[in-house]
Enzyme design. Structure first.
Site, PDB file in Angstrom:
ATOM      1  N   LYS A  13       0.834  -1.220   0.000  1.00 35.64           N
ATOM      2  CA  LYS A  13       0.000   0.000   0.000  1.00 35.64           C
ATOM      3  C   LYS A  13       0.865   1.267   0.000  1.00 35.64           C
ATOM      4  O   LYS A  13       0.646   2.173  -0.786  1.00 35.64           O
ATOM      5  CB  LYS A  13      -0.919   0.035   1.235  1.00 35.64           C
ATOM      6  CG  LYS A  13      -1.896  -1.125   1.321  1.00 35.64           C
ATOM      7  CD  LYS A  13      -2.903  -0.933   2.455  1.00 35.64           C
ATOM      8  CE  LYS A  13      -2.310  -0.905   3.852  1.00 35.64           C
ATOM      9  NZ  LYS A  13      -1.660  -2.157   4.284  1.00 35.64           N
ATOM     10  N   ARG A  88      -9.243   0.576   9.291  1.00 37.61           N
ATOM     11  CA  ARG A  88      -8.777  -0.780   9.584  1.00 37.61           C
ATOM     12  C   ARG A  88      -9.834  -1.588  10.324  1.00 37.61           C
ATOM     13  O   ARG A  88      -9.610  -2.778  10.587  1.00 37.61           O
ATOM     14  CB  ARG A  88      -7.531  -0.709  10.461  1.00 37.61           C
ATOM     15  CG  ARG A  88      -6.226  -0.917   9.707  1.00 37.61           C
ATOM     16  CD  ARG A  88      -5.121  -0.722  10.702  1.00 37.61           C
ATOM     17  NE  ARG A  88      -3.898  -1.386  10.381  1.00 37.61           N
ATOM     18  CZ  ARG A  88      -2.870  -0.819   9.759  1.00 37.61           C
ATOM     19  NH1 ARG A  88      -2.960   0.406   9.313  1.00 37.61           N
ATOM     20  NH2 ARG A  88      -1.746  -1.487   9.561  1.00 37.61           N
ATOM     21  N   ARG A 127      11.697  -6.201   4.688  1.00 39.06           N
ATOM     22  CA  ARG A 127      11.521  -4.760   4.428  1.00 39.06           C
ATOM     23  C   ARG A 127      12.544  -3.900   5.181  1.00 39.06           C
ATOM     24  O   ARG A 127      12.792  -4.100   6.360  1.00 39.06           O
ATOM     25  CB  ARG A 127      10.094  -4.377   4.864  1.00 39.06           C
ATOM     26  CG  ARG A 127       9.757  -2.934   4.633  1.00 39.06           C
ATOM     27  CD  ARG A 127       8.286  -2.736   4.542  1.00 39.06           C
ATOM     28  NE  ARG A 127       7.591  -2.886   5.819  1.00 39.06           N
ATOM     29  CZ  ARG A 127       6.271  -2.724   5.943  1.00 39.06           C
ATOM     30  NH1 ARG A 127       5.533  -2.438   4.891  1.00 39.06           N
ATOM     31  NH2 ARG A 127       5.701  -2.869   7.121  1.00 39.06           N
ATOM     32  N   ARG A 160      11.856  -1.663  10.451  1.00 37.62           N
ATOM     33  CA  ARG A 160      10.805  -1.158  11.337  1.00 37.62           C
ATOM     34  C   ARG A 160      10.705  -2.041  12.569  1.00 37.62           C
ATOM     35  O   ARG A 160      10.810  -3.257  12.476  1.00 37.62           O
ATOM     36  CB  ARG A 160       9.462  -1.188  10.589  1.00 37.62           C
ATOM     37  CG  ARG A 160       8.995   0.165  10.141  1.00 37.62           C
ATOM     38  CD  ARG A 160       7.786   0.060   9.270  1.00 37.62           C
ATOM     39  NE  ARG A 160       6.608  -0.496   9.923  1.00 37.62           N
ATOM     40  CZ  ARG A 160       5.398  -0.459   9.407  1.00 37.62           C
ATOM     41  NH1 ARG A 160       5.183   0.112   8.233  1.00 37.62           N
ATOM     42  NH2 ARG A 160       4.374  -0.973  10.047  1.00 37.62           N
ATOM     43  N   ARG A 171       0.048  -8.927  13.601  1.00 40.93           N
ATOM     44  CA  ARG A 171      -0.526  -7.942  12.672  1.00 40.93           C
ATOM     45  C   ARG A 171      -1.372  -8.637  11.601  1.00 40.93           C
ATOM     46  O   ARG A 171      -2.430  -8.144  11.219  1.00 40.93           O
ATOM     47  CB  ARG A 171       0.603  -7.117  12.030  1.00 40.93           C
ATOM     48  CG  ARG A 171       1.212  -6.128  13.021  1.00 40.93           C
ATOM     49  CD  ARG A 171       2.567  -5.636  12.586  1.00 40.93           C
ATOM     50  NE  ARG A 171       2.525  -4.858  11.373  1.00 40.93           N
ATOM     51  CZ  ARG A 171       3.560  -4.734  10.536  1.00 40.93           C
ATOM     52  NH1 ARG A 171       4.694  -5.349  10.776  1.00 40.93           N
ATOM     53  NH2 ARG A 171       3.452  -3.981   9.480  1.00 40.93           N
TER      54      ARG A 171
HETATM   55  P1  AMP Z   1       1.121   0.465   9.180  1.00 45.92           P
HETATM   56  O1  AMP Z   1       2.314   1.308   8.957  1.00 45.92           O
HETATM   57  O2  AMP Z   1      -0.071   0.921   8.384  1.00 45.92           O
HETATM   58  O3  AMP Z   1       1.397  -1.020   9.008  1.00 45.92           O
HETATM   59  O4  AMP Z   1       0.701   0.662  10.718  1.00 45.92           O
HETATM   60  C1  AMP Z   1       1.583   0.315  11.776  1.00 45.92           C
HETATM   61  C2  AMP Z   1       0.793   0.156  13.071  1.00 45.92           C
HETATM   62  O5  AMP Z   1       0.158   1.403  13.413  1.00 45.92           O
HETATM   63  C3  AMP Z   1      -0.347  -0.853  13.039  1.00 45.92           C
HETATM   64  O6  AMP Z   1       0.114  -2.183  13.259  1.00 45.92           O
HETATM   65  C4  AMP Z   1      -1.225  -0.346  14.171  1.00 45.92           C
HETATM   66  O7  AMP Z   1      -0.690  -0.685  15.440  1.00 45.92           O
HETATM   67  C5  AMP Z   1      -1.117   1.171  14.016  1.00 45.92           C
HETATM   68  N1  AMP Z   1      -2.161   1.711  13.100  1.00 45.92           N
HETATM   69  C6  AMP Z   1      -1.957   2.269  11.863  1.00 45.92           C
HETATM   70  N2  AMP Z   1      -3.126   2.643  11.307  1.00 45.92           N
HETATM   71  C7  AMP Z   1      -4.092   2.320  12.211  1.00 45.92           C
HETATM   72  C8  AMP Z   1      -5.512   2.414  12.211  1.00 45.92           C
HETATM   73  N3  AMP Z   1      -6.179   2.922  11.160  1.00 45.92           N
HETATM   74  N4  AMP Z   1      -6.169   1.966  13.303  1.00 45.92           N
HETATM   75  C9  AMP Z   1      -5.521   1.448  14.368  1.00 45.92           C
HETATM   76  N5  AMP Z   1      -4.197   1.303  14.423  1.00 45.92           N
HETATM   77  C10 AMP Z   1      -3.473   1.730  13.366  1.00 45.92           C
END
Ligand code: AMP
Length: 213
Positions: A13, A88, A127, A160, A171
């Site tokens: 994404k 999400r 990654r 990360r 996740r």
């Molecule tokens: P991402 O970079 O999108 O994979 O997000 C990393 C982490 O941020 C996720 O595993 C969640 O812990 C938190 N996070 C990101 N976006 C959301 C969301 N829309 N709702 C809840 N937690 C989020």
């Protein structure tokens, strides 16, 4: 154009959103990046968010609604945006729908980046981000030249914090349980477009822009 990118962690994404942002001048709104900024800033909220993110869990819907409504009210989002990582949960999708109704600016599409679960683990564990340029790389898929370009210029390849095997499996589980139902949610609203997200970045990007046409 107002779009939501749907897909499991590691489905690409962020990579595709960044390309589209550069080409169409639309802001990429990544809630994960926004939360990581809060963590880096060391605020009290950032500390709480870090714990949740390190466990691979989701930050609460109410907090996310506050973050996203503030972000969408900024001038650069007035003409469109690419939402990467939000919504999400079904509650977040309903909140987003209300918010966009109030703004009189409905979504154009939700694009699902479809990738097999086996591929995701390799994408996530491999990654890396170049500390100098912020470029996203992968120790399994990037060429040696791409990886060397970062390190030879004095950069390091950063992983990360939540890209370790244990957090990755939480996740992916959270994605299956809480986010996957959004596929039906957007299908029922005739907004869903699915693209095959396995292939090179350029191949996937071509499918992505075709889906938006
Ligand atoms: P991402 O970079 O999108 O994979 O997000 C990393 C982490 O941020 C996720 O595993 C969640 O812990 C938190 N996070 C990101 N976006 C959301 C969301 N829309 N709702 C809840 N937690 C989020």
């Amino acid at each position: 154009m107002r779009i939501v990118l749907l897909g499991a962690p590691g489905s690409g994404k962020g990579t595709q959103a960044k390309k589209l942002m550069a080409e169409r001048n639309l802001p990429q709104i990544s809630t994960g990046d926004m939360l990581r900024e809060a963590v880096a800033a060391g605020t009290r909220f950032g500390e709480q968010a870090k714990e949740i993110m390190d466990a691979g869990q989701l930050v609460s819907d109410d907090i996310m609604l506050g973050i996203i409504s503030e972000r969408l009210s900024k001038p650069d989002a007035a003409d469109g945006f690419i939402l990467d990582g939000f919504p999400r949960t079904e509650k977040q999708a309903l909140d987003l729908e209300d918010l966009l109704d109030q703004l009189g600016a409905p979504l154009n599409a939700a694009i699902l980046m479809d990738v097999d679960f086996e591929v995701l683990t390799k994408r996530l564990t491999g990654r890396r981000t170049c500390s100098l340029t912020g470029q996203l790389l992968n120790i399994y898929y990037s060429t040696q030249e791409e990886l060397d370009a970062c390190t030879n210029a004095g950069g390091t390849l950063i992983q990360r914090q939540d890209d370790n095997e244990e957090t990755i499996s939480s996740r992916l589980e959270v994605y299956r349980g809480q986010t996957e139902p959004l596929i039906d949610y957007y299908r029922a609203r005739s907004k869903l477009k699915t693209i095959d997200a396995v292939g090179t970045i350029d191949e996937v990007y071509e499918r992505f822009t075709k889906a938006l046409a």
